[in-house]
Design a protein around this motif. Structure first.
Motif, short mmCIF file in Angstrom:
data_model
loop_
_atom_site.label_atom_id
_atom_site.label_comp_id
_atom_site.label_asym_id
_atom_site.label_seq_id
_atom_site.Cartn_x
_atom_site.Cartn_y
_atom_site.Cartn_z
N VAL A 8 0.77 -1.16 -0.07
CA VAL A 8 0.04 0.04 0.07
C VAL A 8 0.88 1.06 -0.10
N THR A 107 -2.31 -1.12 -3.84
CA THR A 107 -3.38 -0.32 -3.47
C THR A 107 -2.89 1.13 -3.03
N LEU A 109 -3.48 4.53 -0.36
CA LEU A 109 -4.13 4.90 0.88
C LEU A 109 -3.38 6.32 1.16
N VAL A 133 -7.99 2.35 -4.51
CA VAL A 133 -7.58 3.48 -3.56
C VAL A 133 -8.59 3.74 -2.58
N THR A 134 -8.10 4.11 -1.22
CA THR A 134 -8.77 4.79 -0.42
C THR A 134 -8.61 6.12 -0.20
N SER A 136 -9.19 9.75 1.76
CA SER A 136 -9.82 10.32 3.14
C SER A 136 -10.96 10.90 2.85
N LYS A 143 -5.70 9.46 7.98
CA LYS A 143 -4.57 8.95 8.76
C LYS A 143 -4.02 10.11 9.71
N ILE A 148 -9.00 4.53 9.30
CA ILE A 148 -8.80 4.28 7.93
C ILE A 148 -8.10 3.12 7.44
N TYR A 149 -7.05 2.80 8.24
CA TYR A 149 -6.25 1.53 7.88
C TYR A 149 -7.14 0.33 7.73
N HIS A 151 -10.56 0.39 7.60
CA HIS A 151 -11.36 0.45 6.29
C HIS A 151 -10.98 -0.11 5.04
N HIS A 152 -9.46 0.40 4.78
CA HIS A 152 -8.92 0.00 3.72
C HIS A 152 -8.55 -1.41 3.80
N SER A 155 -12.00 -3.07 2.80
CA SER A 155 -12.52 -2.57 1.43
C SER A 155 -11.76 -3.66 0.26
#
Length: 202
Positions: A8, A107, A109, A133-134, A136, A143, A148-149, A151-152, A155
């Motif tokens: 990532v 991916t 982030l 891609v995630t 924000s 971050k 968020i990590y 979630h990534h 996903s």
């Protein structure tokens, strides 16, 4: 050695350069005035809220209400944003593209406003090459919040223990580690190659 199945990348200052001073050197030639504007009006903290999902319309209205004499240059931040990302880091992009070409799961982030990220993808087409891609600004998480990590990972079906993350921010690297990921601080492409090699990724 831990097997790495997922890699990532952060984007800003890892894959593309970012410097808000670039357009303002032209817009506010006086250095002291420019520094004051970017430190007291269009601040890093103000811009982060767009990364968290606040719209530019809301952001501009807030600052213009507080600093009406700076209205034009407040609006110039978004208007001239494309100038703040003048080039990619070719050696880092080469690593990204080689990993993808080798069949690695890659991916992105990133802490990025939703609309400026889409603009960045049009400027830098390699940002469309990873599996996903995630952003924000899309997910309203940022971050180094562990959420968020997580979630990534959900996903994209990542196993945290088999995920390697690279970011130019020490706080963001630590956030990834708190989420159970392997992570390394980015300083340059040579160090990134060495960090990947330590996990058997070449």
């Amino acid at each position: 050695m831990t097997q790495i199945d997922h890699i990532v990348f952060d984007i800003g200052k890892v894959l593309i350069h970012y410097d808000p001073h670039i357009p303002y050197r032209r817009l506010i030639p006086n250095e002291a005035q420019r520094l004051a504007f970017l430190e007291e009006v269009c601040t890093v903290a103000w811009n982060i809220e767009q990364d968290r999902g606040r719209t530019w319309e809301e952001a501009e209205a807030l600052l213009i209400a507080e600093h009406p004499s700076h209205e034009e240059n407040i609006r110039n931040f978004r208007k001239h944003w494309h100038e703040m990302v003048p080039h990619a880091y070719d050696d880092s992009v080469e690593i990204l593209e080689k990993l993808i070409a080798d069949g690695r799961d890659v991916t992105l982030l990133t802490n990025f406003a939703s609309d400026t990220f889409r603009q960045a993808q049009e400027i830098f087409s390699f940002l469309k090459k990873p599996r996903g891609v995630t952003v924000s600004g899309d997910v309203k998480l940022i971050k180094p919040d562990v959420a968020i990590y997580e979630h990534h990972a959900r996903s994209f079906g990542l196993d945290p223990a088999k995920t390697f993350f690279v970011d130019d921010s020490a706080a963001n690297v630590e956030g990834a580690r708190q989420a159970g990921w392997k992570a390394a601080l980015f300083t340059d492409a040579n160090k990134l190659k060495k960090d990947l090699a330590e996990y058997g990724v070449v």
